[in-house]
Design an enzyme around this catalytic site. Sequence first.
Site, PDB file in Angstrom:
ATOM      1  N   ALA A  81      -9.346  10.806 -11.948  1.00  0.00           N
ATOM      2  CA  ALA A  81      -8.262  10.301 -12.801  1.00  0.00           C
ATOM      3  C   ALA A  81      -7.002  10.049 -11.974  1.00  0.00           C
ATOM      4  O   ALA A  81      -5.885  10.189 -12.463  1.00  0.00           O
ATOM      5  CB  ALA A  81      -7.978  11.299 -13.923  1.00  0.00           C
TER       6      ALA A  81
ATOM      7  N   THR B 101       0.831  -1.196   0.000  1.00  0.00           N
ATOM      8  CA  THR B 101       0.000   0.000   0.000  1.00  0.00           C
ATOM      9  C   THR B 101       0.865   1.245   0.000  1.00  0.00           C
ATOM     10  O   THR B 101       2.094   1.169  -0.105  1.00  0.00           O
ATOM     11  CB  THR B 101      -1.029  -0.041   1.157  1.00  0.00           C
ATOM     12  OG1 THR B 101      -1.959   1.034   0.989  1.00  0.00           O
ATOM     13  CG2 THR B 101      -0.379   0.067   2.529  1.00  0.00           C
TER      14      THR B 101
ATOM     15  N   GLY C 149      -5.106   7.403  -8.769  1.00  0.00           N
ATOM     16  CA  GLY C 149      -4.632   6.017  -8.693  1.00  0.00           C
ATOM     17  C   GLY C 149      -5.742   4.984  -8.836  1.00  0.00           C
ATOM     18  O   GLY C 149      -5.605   4.004  -9.579  1.00  0.00           O
TER      19      GLY C 149
ATOM     20  N   LYS D  48       3.544   1.470  -3.767  1.00  0.00           N
ATOM     21  CA  LYS D  48       2.944   0.726  -4.888  1.00  0.00           C
ATOM     22  C   LYS D  48       3.698   0.865  -6.216  1.00  0.00           C
ATOM     23  O   LYS D  48       3.652  -0.033  -7.048  1.00  0.00           O
ATOM     24  CB  LYS D  48       1.492   1.174  -5.104  1.00  0.00           C
ATOM     25  CG  LYS D  48       0.532   0.665  -4.053  1.00  0.00           C
ATOM     26  CD  LYS D  48      -0.895   1.073  -4.408  1.00  0.00           C
ATOM     27  CE  LYS D  48      -1.880   0.460  -3.435  1.00  0.00           C
ATOM     28  NZ  LYS D  48      -3.263   0.674  -3.836  1.00  0.00           N
TER      29      LYS D  48
ATOM     30  N   ASP E 185      -6.461  -4.162  -7.201  1.00  0.00           N
ATOM     31  CA  ASP E 185      -7.426  -3.086  -6.888  1.00  0.00           C
ATOM     32  C   ASP E 185      -8.480  -2.976  -7.988  1.00  0.00           C
ATOM     33  O   ASP E 185      -9.683  -2.917  -7.717  1.00  0.00           O
ATOM     34  CB  ASP E 185      -6.705  -1.735  -6.769  1.00  0.00           C
ATOM     35  CG  ASP E 185      -5.973  -1.592  -5.445  1.00  0.00           C
ATOM     36  OD1 ASP E 185      -6.422  -2.174  -4.443  1.00  0.00           O
ATOM     37  OD2 ASP E 185      -4.935  -0.902  -5.432  1.00  0.00           O
TER      38      ASP E 185
HETATM   39  P1  NAP Z   1      -6.050  10.210  -5.888  1.00  0.00           P
HETATM   40  O1  NAP Z   1      -5.018   9.512  -6.664  1.00  0.00           O
HETATM   41  O2  NAP Z   1      -5.673  11.341  -4.981  1.00  0.00           O
HETATM   42  O3  NAP Z   1      -7.159  10.751  -6.945  1.00  0.00           O
HETATM   43  C1  NAP Z   1      -8.256  11.511  -6.507  1.00  0.00           C
HETATM   44  C2  NAP Z   1      -9.105  11.923  -7.706  1.00  0.00           C
HETATM   45  O4  NAP Z   1     -10.277  12.558  -7.210  1.00  0.00           O
HETATM   46  C3  NAP Z   1      -8.419  12.932  -8.628  1.00  0.00           C
HETATM   47  O5  NAP Z   1      -8.815  12.655  -9.943  1.00  0.00           O
HETATM   48  C4  NAP Z   1      -8.975  14.273  -8.155  1.00  0.00           C
HETATM   49  O6  NAP Z   1      -9.085  15.235  -9.184  1.00  0.00           O
HETATM   50  C5  NAP Z   1     -10.388  13.880  -7.759  1.00  0.00           C
HETATM   51  N1  NAP Z   1     -10.880  14.798  -6.731  1.00  0.00           N
HETATM   52  C6  NAP Z   1     -10.384  15.014  -5.499  1.00  0.00           C
HETATM   53  N2  NAP Z   1     -11.116  15.909  -4.833  1.00  0.00           N
HETATM   54  C7  NAP Z   1     -12.111  16.290  -5.686  1.00  0.00           C
HETATM   55  C8  NAP Z   1     -13.185  17.209  -5.585  1.00  0.00           C
HETATM   56  N3  NAP Z   1     -13.386  17.915  -4.467  1.00  0.00           N
HETATM   57  N4  NAP Z   1     -14.009  17.340  -6.642  1.00  0.00           N
HETATM   58  C9  NAP Z   1     -13.798  16.627  -7.791  1.00  0.00           C
HETATM   59  N5  NAP Z   1     -12.799  15.746  -7.939  1.00  0.00           N
HETATM   60  C10 NAP Z   1     -11.957  15.581  -6.895  1.00  0.00           C
HETATM   61  O7  NAP Z   1      -6.852   9.202  -4.961  1.00  0.00           O
HETATM   62  P2  NAP Z   1      -7.129   7.628  -5.246  1.00  0.00           P
HETATM   63  O8  NAP Z   1      -6.037   6.835  -4.654  1.00  0.00           O
HETATM   64  O9  NAP Z   1      -7.480   7.448  -6.652  1.00  0.00           O
HETATM   65  O10 NAP Z   1      -8.403   7.383  -4.311  1.00  0.00           O
HETATM   66  C11 NAP Z   1      -9.636   7.989  -4.620  1.00  0.00           C
HETATM   67  C12 NAP Z   1     -10.753   7.493  -3.707  1.00  0.00           C
HETATM   68  O11 NAP Z   1     -10.943   6.102  -3.912  1.00  0.00           O
HETATM   69  C13 NAP Z   1     -10.477   7.685  -2.221  1.00  0.00           C
HETATM   70  O12 NAP Z   1     -11.654   8.112  -1.607  1.00  0.00           O
HETATM   71  C14 NAP Z   1     -10.126   6.302  -1.727  1.00  0.00           C
HETATM   72  O13 NAP Z   1     -10.510   6.094  -0.384  1.00  0.00           O
HETATM   73  C15 NAP Z   1     -10.975   5.451  -2.646  1.00  0.00           C
HETATM   74  N6  NAP Z   1     -10.406   4.092  -2.824  1.00  0.00           N
HETATM   75  C16 NAP Z   1     -11.179   3.038  -2.459  1.00  0.00           C
HETATM   76  C17 NAP Z   1     -10.704   1.757  -2.613  1.00  0.00           C
HETATM   77  C18 NAP Z   1     -11.580   0.602  -2.227  1.00  0.00           C
HETATM   78  O14 NAP Z   1     -11.062  -0.532  -2.144  1.00  0.00           O
HETATM   79  N7  NAP Z   1     -12.865   0.780  -2.030  1.00  0.00           N
HETATM   80  C19 NAP Z   1      -9.414   1.541  -3.118  1.00  0.00           C
HETATM   81  C20 NAP Z   1      -8.644   2.647  -3.494  1.00  0.00           C
HETATM   82  C21 NAP Z   1      -9.149   3.941  -3.329  1.00  0.00           C
HETATM   83  P3  NAP Z   1      -7.872  16.205  -9.614  1.00  0.00           P
HETATM   84  O15 NAP Z   1      -6.962  15.381 -10.469  1.00  0.00           O
HETATM   85  O16 NAP Z   1      -8.542  17.303 -10.362  1.00  0.00           O
HETATM   86  O17 NAP Z   1      -7.222  16.657  -8.339  1.00  0.00           O
END
Ligand code: NAP
Length: 282
Positions: A129, A67, A131, A71, A105
């Site tokens: 867009a 994690t 991870g 990664k 994932d």
């Molecule tokens: P990340 O790499 O930081 O990406 C976050 C994305 O969300 C980016 O595209 C960002 O847009 C967008 N974003 C953030 N705040 C926003 C807002 N206020 N309005 C609109 N768009 C917004 O995070 P990640 O690792 O992909 O994780 C994203 C979510 O998935 C988290 O909540 C995490 O807990 C969840 N997740 C869940 C699992 C599961 O097993 N259920 C696994 C992994 C992740 P910008 O590029 O414009 O900043």
Amino acid sequence: MNIKGSTDIVGLIGHPVEHSFSPPMHNAAFQALGMDYAYVAFDVDPSDLKLAIEGADALNIKGFNVTIPHKIEVMNYLNELDEVAGLIGAVNTIDFKNLKGYNTDGIGAIKAIEEVTGVCDKNVVVAGAGGASRAISFYLAKYGAESITILNRNVDKAKSLAGDVLDSKLIGEVNSDSILQIEDCLKDADILVDTTPLGMDPHIDDVPVATSDMMHEDLVVFDAVYNPNETVLLKEAIKAGAKPVYGIKMLLYQGAESFKIWTGQDAPIDVMEKALRDTLNL
Ligand code: NAP
């Protein structure tokens, strides 16, 4: 748990790891199947990552989950990468049999959605867009989605990811646009996948990426956020008569896929889900 001289060790490396839900989930599975395995979490400083992988290999550890923040960096210390993990450019599972890296994932999200509908030949809108979006988008392509439309606040990131997925040749149509275009895009969509953190505790009253008036009854709505269980987006989906898919299922199935990679056995899904819900108080 009865740890003996013969017990096989699997585990998690990250930094930090103490709040991980994976040890209770996997240990419950091993116990239910009477398997002589134990799952342990290891807090590994980024500067020690190479040593940790070499050490684990020397100690005959069977597998790791990986994690944040390891990664991507961890790929430098593996012998082999699963094809899709290589395309994604991130690994969350290592099998020490051949020092091979996988990314479960994205598969986790597909399996979660498949509880409600298959993704093959479907038009999918992906919000975000980052991870999670990257992992899920490549697996949507791999599992035969007809088209993917990646919508993001930062449109350049959506464009870049869409280009990478298209370059993989796993799928013929990948579009990108601003998240503000979501209402238009949902009209012809079969599935909405939200990978933004909107609605995540404590911001449970955030305005979600889409509201019920933008959804139709045949839409399947998956939210990667798992805390709270029923996010504001899923509440809107239910209000619209659309079908909700809960983020906890992605956690569950990514773990189940890792379990299968390490042990060669199908994971006991019900047991793992109960352990997960107990740990997360869901
Ligand atoms: P990340 O790499 O930081 O990406 C976050 C994305 O969300 C980016 O595209 C960002 O847009 C967008 N974003 C953030 N705040 C926003 C807002 N206020 N309005 C609109 N768009 C917004 O995070 P990640 O690792 O992909 O994780 C994203 C979510 O998935 C988290 O909540 C995490 O807990 C969840 N997740 C869940 C699992 C599961 O097993 N259920 C696994 C992994 C992740 P910008 O590029 O414009 O900043």
